[in-house]
Design an enzyme around this catalytic site. Sequence first.
Site, PDB file in Angstrom:
ATOM      1  N   CYS A  23       0.843  -1.187   0.000  1.00 29.03           N
ATOM      2  CA  CYS A  23       0.000   0.000   0.000  1.00 29.03           C
ATOM      3  C   CYS A  23       0.889   1.252   0.000  1.00 29.03           C
ATOM      4  O   CYS A  23       1.829   1.331   0.791  1.00 29.03           O
ATOM      5  CB  CYS A  23      -0.850  -0.087   1.263  1.00 29.03           C
ATOM      6  N   GLY A  29      -0.126  -5.753 -11.368  1.00 27.80           N
ATOM      7  CA  GLY A  29       0.045  -4.390 -11.859  1.00 27.80           C
ATOM      8  C   GLY A  29      -0.335  -4.249 -13.314  1.00 27.80           C
ATOM      9  O   GLY A  29       0.290  -4.859 -14.188  1.00 27.80           O
TER      10      GLY A  29
HETATM   11  C1  LIG Z   1      -9.069   1.178  -4.634  1.00 24.88           C
HETATM   12  C2  LIG Z   1      -7.837   0.357  -4.331  1.00 24.88           C
HETATM   13  C3  LIG Z   1      -7.637  -0.166  -3.057  1.00 24.88           C
HETATM   14  C4  LIG Z   1      -6.492  -0.924  -2.758  1.00 24.88           C
HETATM   15  N1  LIG Z   1      -6.348  -1.471  -1.513  1.00 24.88           N
HETATM   16  C5  LIG Z   1      -5.288  -2.280  -1.245  1.00 24.88           C
HETATM   17  C6  LIG Z   1      -5.165  -2.960  -0.008  1.00 24.88           C
HETATM   18  O1  LIG Z   1      -6.023  -2.890   0.875  1.00 24.88           O
HETATM   19  N2  LIG Z   1      -4.068  -3.756   0.176  1.00 24.88           N
HETATM   20  C7  LIG Z   1      -3.101  -3.902  -0.790  1.00 24.88           C
HETATM   21  O2  LIG Z   1      -2.128  -4.643  -0.592  1.00 24.88           O
HETATM   22  N3  LIG Z   1      -3.200  -3.272  -1.983  1.00 24.88           N
HETATM   23  C8  LIG Z   1      -4.269  -2.483  -2.235  1.00 24.88           C
HETATM   24  N4  LIG Z   1      -4.402  -1.914  -3.467  1.00 24.88           N
HETATM   25  C9  LIG Z   1      -3.419  -2.241  -4.514  1.00 24.88           C
HETATM   26  C10 LIG Z   1      -3.909  -3.427  -5.362  1.00 24.88           C
HETATM   27  O3  LIG Z   1      -3.998  -4.611  -4.594  1.00 24.88           O
HETATM   28  C11 LIG Z   1      -2.954  -3.671  -6.558  1.00 24.88           C
HETATM   29  O4  LIG Z   1      -1.688  -4.002  -6.052  1.00 24.88           O
HETATM   30  C12 LIG Z   1      -2.835  -2.453  -7.454  1.00 24.88           C
HETATM   31  O5  LIG Z   1      -4.089  -1.863  -7.722  1.00 24.88           O
HETATM   32  C13 LIG Z   1      -2.164  -2.823  -8.793  1.00 24.88           C
HETATM   33  O6  LIG Z   1      -2.927  -3.790  -9.493  1.00 24.88           O
HETATM   34  P1  LIG Z   1      -3.906  -3.384 -10.726  1.00 24.88           P
HETATM   35  O7  LIG Z   1      -3.086  -2.600 -11.693  1.00 24.88           O
HETATM   36  O8  LIG Z   1      -4.378  -4.704 -11.264  1.00 24.88           O
HETATM   37  O9  LIG Z   1      -5.011  -2.544 -10.145  1.00 24.88           O
HETATM   38  C14 LIG Z   1      -5.523  -1.151  -3.768  1.00 24.88           C
HETATM   39  C15 LIG Z   1      -5.727  -0.613  -5.037  1.00 24.88           C
HETATM   40  C16 LIG Z   1      -6.857   0.128  -5.338  1.00 24.88           C
HETATM   41  C17 LIG Z   1      -7.056   0.645  -6.726  1.00 24.88           C
END
Ligand SMILES: Cc1cc2nc3c(=O)[nH]c(=O)nc-3n(C[C@H](O)[C@H](O)[C@H](O)COP(=O)(O)O)c2cc1C
Length: 350
Positions: A100, A204
């Site tokens: 995060c 990602g």
């Molecule tokens: C709205 C939102 C909330 C997220 N909350 C968390 C979380 O609680 N814990 C975490 O490890 N990552 C969190 N992330 C990161 C995602 O798990 C992920 O690593 C990141 O969005 C990249 O993946 P993507 O490109 O497929 O979205 C969050 C991302 C978004 C967009």
Amino acid sequence: MKIGPFELPNGLFVAPMAGVTDRPFRQLCRQLGAGYAVSEMVTSRPDLWHTPKTARRANHDGEPGPIAVQIAGTEPAMMADAARYNIDRGAQIIDINMGCPAKKVCNKWAGSALMQDEPLALSIVAAVVAACAPHGVPVTLKMRTGWCQAHRNAVALALAAEQAGVQMVTVHGRTREQGYNGFAEYDTVAAVKAALRVPVVANGDINSPEKARAVLADTGADAVMIGRAAQGRPWIFREISHYLATGEHLAPPLVAEVRQLLLSHLQDHYQLYGEFLGVRTARKHIGWYVSALPGGEDFRQQMNLIEDCATQLKAVAGYFDRINQSMDRLPVAQPGDLARETPRYLETLA
Ligand SMILES: Cc1cc2nc3c(=O)[nH]c(=O)nc-3n(C[C@H](O)[C@H](O)[C@H](O)COP(=O)(O)O)c2cc1C
């Protein structure tokens, strides 16, 4: 694909997203082909465990196993207590959040900020592993590629975490400094995969079946994790699964099926949150489902005026009935449709 003793049906994971991947959404993704879902992060601060938000996040009624709970914090002993607390409430896998980008817990930076302090990060891992071991609960770690461009320590940290007992590592291909800007890179994910014996998950910017296949091939990762591209499109998991198995694209879902999926998603959502909060927090999901559909933006704005479940359900059913008059199936998704919400979630931990 295994995490400790748990055999998973496939290597397509829905990412933990605070404020998004609540129990109803996780269940929907799993019904539509995700092999694994991690809960939204739960704070390690005991004074917050009894808030309605944390209590809701720790409630896994009816959820299919393995139940994976992500914890976030900065103090090894508190993180160990948080692991035990969640195990007592049904967690079968504990995931440590070092991914995060910006969240203060106990006036210290948690999440990916821990990557800057490797000794502290490893004390947390050791404390959580020690707390989980007597229960036979595997510990997993979610991280970024590093703190900043010049300090990409994912490989070193992942290796040390593996030695400390972590049983799976997920890497989001961005540094903490990047936030959600720029693009994910997968070379570091590949380097982590090459260095580790436990399963590695690539994360990602994966937003299509082609991208999933390419990232799996480029990194050698055991699984891919999908976050934003699943918002309003939970069937992306079956689309990817079909493409990986056959090399062919599944047809987009029927409008009638999406209507039904969304209505039943909303019913589950209201049941978890109650009417007042449920109607309001459902708006973002509805907005994502309709964002690439005709009149979707107008409809999303109308949703903000509705304040009760029955009217919201009726409006959603009516919207899909109207678009069903001109199309049987959703349009083919374009990668540009998938720039969903990036984190205003930074305040959602408490
Ligand atoms: C709205 C939102 C909330 C997220 N909350 C968390 C979380 O609680 N814990 C975490 O490890 N990552 C969190 N992330 C990161 C995602 O798990 C992920 O690593 C990141 O969005 C990249 O993946 P993507 O490109 O497929 O979205 C969050 C991302 C978004 C967009």
